[in-house]
Every structure is written in structure tokens, then in C-alpha cells.
Design a protein around this motif. Structure first.
Motif, PDB file in Angstrom:
ATOM      1  N   THR A 139       0.785  -1.139   0.027  1.00 39.83           N
ATOM      2  CA  THR A 139      -0.193   0.021  -0.210  1.00 39.83           C
ATOM      3  C   THR A 139       0.735   1.285   0.140  1.00 39.83           C
ATOM      4  OG1 THR A 139      -1.658  -1.083   1.365  1.00 39.83           O
ATOM      5  CG2 THR A 139      -1.861   1.236   1.118  1.00 39.83           C
ATOM      6  N   ARG A 140       1.927   1.490   0.770  1.00 40.70           N
ATOM      7  CA  ARG A 140       2.780   2.663   0.957  1.00 40.70           C
ATOM      8  C   ARG A 140       3.519   2.792  -0.284  1.00 40.70           C
ATOM      9  NH1 ARG A 140       6.068   2.999   5.733  1.00 40.70           N
ATOM     10  NH2 ARG A 140       6.042   5.067   5.279  1.00 40.70           N
TER      11      ARG A 140
ATOM     12  N   ASP B  94       2.693   1.753  -3.441  1.00 39.71           N
ATOM     13  CA  ASP B  94       1.658   2.349  -4.288  1.00 39.71           C
ATOM     14  C   ASP B  94       1.385   3.865  -4.084  1.00 39.71           C
ATOM     15  OD1 ASP B  94       1.718  -0.079  -5.869  1.00 39.71           O
ATOM     16  OD2 ASP B  94      -0.218  -0.976  -4.869  1.00 39.71           O
ATOM     17  N   GLU B  95       1.428   3.997  -2.829  1.00 35.45           N
ATOM     18  CA  GLU B  95       1.099   5.529  -2.533  1.00 35.45           C
ATOM     19  C   GLU B  95       2.190   6.409  -2.938  1.00 35.45           C
ATOM     20  OE1 GLU B  95       0.240   5.552   1.588  1.00 35.45           O
ATOM     21  OE2 GLU B  95      -1.886   4.677   1.437  1.00 35.45           O
ATOM     22  N   TRP B  96       3.447   6.124  -2.639  1.00 34.08           N
ATOM     23  CA  TRP B  96       4.840   6.734  -3.192  1.00 34.08           C
ATOM     24  C   TRP B  96       4.652   6.920  -4.707  1.00 34.08           C
ATOM     25  CZ3 TRP B  96       7.694   9.980  -0.885  1.00 34.08           C
ATOM     26  CH2 TRP B  96       7.789   9.657   0.747  1.00 34.08           C
ATOM     27  N   HIS B  97       4.218   5.760  -5.535  1.00 34.31           N
ATOM     28  CA  HIS B  97       4.308   5.708  -6.918  1.00 34.31           C
ATOM     29  C   HIS B  97       3.267   6.660  -7.339  1.00 34.31           C
ATOM     30  CE1 HIS B  97       3.469   4.215 -10.761  1.00 34.31           C
ATOM     31  NE2 HIS B  97       4.806   4.152 -10.903  1.00 34.31           N
ATOM     32  N   SER B  98       2.001   6.734  -6.772  1.00 31.69           N
ATOM     33  CA  SER B  98       1.132   7.913  -7.078  1.00 31.69           C
ATOM     34  C   SER B  98       1.603   8.969  -7.062  1.00 31.69           C
ATOM     35  CB  SER B  98      -0.202   7.478  -6.285  1.00 31.69           C
ATOM     36  OG  SER B  98      -0.695   6.491  -6.507  1.00 31.69           O
ATOM     37  N   ARG B  99       2.254   9.379  -6.173  1.00 28.27           N
ATOM     38  CA  ARG B  99       2.699  10.710  -5.613  1.00 28.27           C
ATOM     39  C   ARG B  99       3.852  11.196  -6.860  1.00 28.27           C
ATOM     40  NH1 ARG B  99       4.714  11.396   0.298  1.00 28.27           N
ATOM     41  NH2 ARG B  99       5.449  13.326  -0.354  1.00 28.27           N
TER      42      ARG B  99
ATOM     43  N   ASP C  50       6.726  -0.608   3.152  1.00 30.18           N
ATOM     44  CA  ASP C  50       5.670  -1.199   3.680  1.00 30.18           C
ATOM     45  C   ASP C  50       6.228  -2.204   5.003  1.00 30.18           C
ATOM     46  OD1 ASP C  50       3.065  -0.480   2.471  1.00 30.18           O
ATOM     47  OD2 ASP C  50       4.272  -0.901   0.824  1.00 30.18           O
TER      48      ASP C  50
END
Length: 161
Positions: free
Chosen positions: A10-11, A13-18, A58
Motif C-alpha cells: 500500500t505505501r 503504491d502511494e509513493w508511486h502515485s505521488r 511497507d
């Protein structure tokens, strides 16, 4: 048959979205980019590493078969290497003049690689490899222009190196 559980990324993927849109293609090194791994299964961001082990953001632990995309042959966070780096940091790095270490390392390389007649250092893998390819080709053929499919190689073919 029981399948192993996929890691929670999850984390990562969050970094990737940023990064999407801000840093196309989200990395400066293609070999470690998210397109090299299975999306939704493999992590995209590492937090730390030691020896042959890597932990993602993560907290998942992995055996890192690619070992830093090649150059980390001694493993991550090798104490001898890290201590040598710390000692050099006290004196500074990336000077605007040459440093005696360049000569010492060149002498060591020439000693352990008997066929090495000369040594050349570069700051990046791709550009340095392209420059070396171009120089080697220029030395083997009489042509002044070396065809290439890469803009880097075309640029290096006129760099004078």
C-alpha cells in the motif's frame, strides 16, 4: 493448493502515485522502474537494505536477487565499504580537481586486470558505457561517424573522448 499471500504494498503504491506526472517515468533508472516488475505484486520503493536483504517502505523483507541493479556485489551496507566511504566524506567528495585516489584506483585496476592498458572513469553507467563503446569503435575503424540508435551515443560520438 495454498498460495503464499502477496505482500501488502500500500505505501509503495502511494509513493508511486505521488511520483506519477511529477517524475516521468517515476524513476531515473529504467532497470529499477515499476515496469520491470509485476504491478500490484512487487513493491516499487525500498526503505533500506543490508547484505542481500531489502525492505520495502511497507516493511516487507525480500531477498534482493538484482542487488542494486548490479553494482552491489558485496551486498548492501557492507561495513568495510561503508567505513571507507565515511572516512572519505570527512575530506570531501566530487572535487573540481583530480584526486590522488583516481590514480591509486587506476593502478590497482591495471594490476588486477592485466589486459587493461588504460583506465577511464565515468559518472554514470549509460553515458559512460556509450562513450566507451564509441571510443573503442572509433579506434577500430577509420570512420569518423559511428551510427547509433541512441541520442546519447550520437552526442558522445562528437564529444572528443
Amino acid at each position: 493448493m495454498n498460495q503464499p499471500a502477496l505482500p501488502d504494498i500500500t505505501r509503495s503504491d502511494e509513493w508511486h502515485s505521488r511520483a506519477v506526472g511529477l517524475m516521468p517515468p517515476t524513476t531515473q533508472v529504467l532497470a529499477k522502474g515499476p515496469t520491470q516488475y509485476v504491478d500490484g505484486v512487487a513493491p516499487k520503493y525500498a526503505a533500506r537494505a543490508r547484505g542481500a536483504r531489502l525492505w520495502d517502505v511497507d516493511g516487507n523483507e525480500y531477498l534482493d536477487y538484482s542487488m542494486g541493479v548490479g553494482p552491489v556485489s558485496l551486498g548492501y551496507a557492507n561495513p568495510e565499504v561503508d567505513d571507507a566511504i565515511r572516512r572519505q566524506l570527512d575530506d570531501g567528495i566530487t572535487f573540481s580537481l583530480m584526486h590522488p585516489l583516481e590514480v591509486e584506483v587506476s593502478e590497482l585496476l591495471a594490476e588486477v586486470v592485466p589486459c587493461a592498458e588504460a583506465v577511464r572513469f565515468g559518472k554514470s553507467g549509460a553515458t559512460s558505457a556509450s562513450s566507451s563503446d564509441t571510443s573503442t569503435s572509433r579506434g577500430c575503424i577509420s570512420e569518423n561517424v559511428i551510427p547509433s540508435s541512441s541520442w546519447r551515443r550520437m552526442a558522445s560520438s562528437t564529444s572528443g573522448w
